[in-house]
Design a protein around this motif. Structure first.
Motif, short mmCIF file in Angstrom:
data_model
loop_
_atom_site.label_atom_id
_atom_site.label_comp_id
_atom_site.label_asym_id
_atom_site.label_seq_id
_atom_site.Cartn_x
_atom_site.Cartn_y
_atom_site.Cartn_z
N GLY A 231 0.78 -1.22 0.00
CA GLY A 231 0.00 0.00 0.00
C GLY A 231 0.82 1.27 0.00
N VAL A 232 0.27 2.29 -0.66
CA VAL A 232 0.92 3.59 -0.80
C VAL A 232 1.04 4.31 0.54
CG1 VAL A 232 0.64 5.90 -1.78
CG2 VAL A 232 0.16 3.90 -3.18
N ARG B 213 4.01 7.01 -12.41
CA ARG B 213 3.49 7.98 -11.45
C ARG B 213 1.98 8.03 -11.58
NH1 ARG B 213 2.40 13.68 -11.51
NH2 ARG B 213 3.08 13.86 -13.68
N THR B 214 1.32 8.16 -10.44
CA THR B 214 -0.13 8.31 -10.43
C THR B 214 -0.56 9.43 -9.49
OG1 THR B 214 -0.46 6.75 -8.62
CG2 THR B 214 -0.61 5.85 -10.86
N ALA C 87 4.30 7.11 -1.65
CA ALA C 87 3.65 8.42 -1.68
C ALA C 87 4.66 9.50 -2.04
CB ALA C 87 3.02 8.72 -0.33
N ILE C 88 4.21 10.43 -2.86
CA ILE C 88 4.99 11.62 -3.18
C ILE C 88 4.47 12.72 -2.28
CG2 ILE C 88 5.56 13.33 -4.93
CD1 ILE C 88 5.02 11.15 -7.05
N GLY D 20 -0.53 11.32 -4.42
CA GLY D 20 0.34 11.14 -5.57
C GLY D 20 1.34 10.06 -5.21
N SER D 21 1.71 9.26 -6.19
CA SER D 21 2.67 8.20 -5.89
C SER D 21 3.55 7.89 -7.09
CB SER D 21 1.95 6.92 -5.46
OG SER D 21 1.34 6.29 -6.56
#
Length: 127
Positions: free
Chosen positions: A37-38, A84-85, A124-125, A100-101
């Motif tokens: 998970g992110v 990237r999402t 995560a970003i 964002g990840s």
């Protein structure tokens, strides 16, 4: 197999998540699929992910990806997509949050020449 094929499989995974399409996810995911998970680094296998989606405990109202930025590699029967999402998650109570990840998806060719997603991990970003 070219890069476009893996990117199409990647997009199919995201679309199946948004559609809560567990039939399509069954097809796309390897039997020993693992998701990290992110937000919390929790690990879920294929059965756990599908159960969360079926119960409505995990929903994805929106997933924006950026395939033009993706790094796609193939080594033998393994394909790796780093991308990237921007994702919107919906909790069971209806509240949403976005993240964002950067992600890494690992695919493997199956006996029929198709591709199955073995592993997905997001980071995560931070803004």
């Amino acid at each position: 197999m070219n890069q476009d094929t893996l990117l199409q499989h990647d997009q199919s995974f995201f679309q199946a998540l948004m559609d809560a399409d567990t039939t399509r996810l069954e097809e796309l995911l390897a039997e020993d699929f693992v998701l990290v998970g992110v937000e919390d680094g929790a690990v879920a296998d294929k059965a756990a992910l599908l159960a969360l989606i079926i119960r409505g405990a995990l929903r994805f109202p929106a997933i924006d990806s950026f395939p033009q930025e993706a790094i796609v590699r193939r080594v033998g029967d393994v394909g790796v997509v780093v991308g990237r999402t921007s994702m919107t998650f919906q909790n069971p109570d209806g509240t949403t949050f976005s993240a964002g990840s950067r992600y890494t998806h690992v695919f493997a060719a199956d006996a029929s020449g198709g591709w199955r997603l073995l592993s997905a991990q997001g980071t995560a970003i931070k803004p």
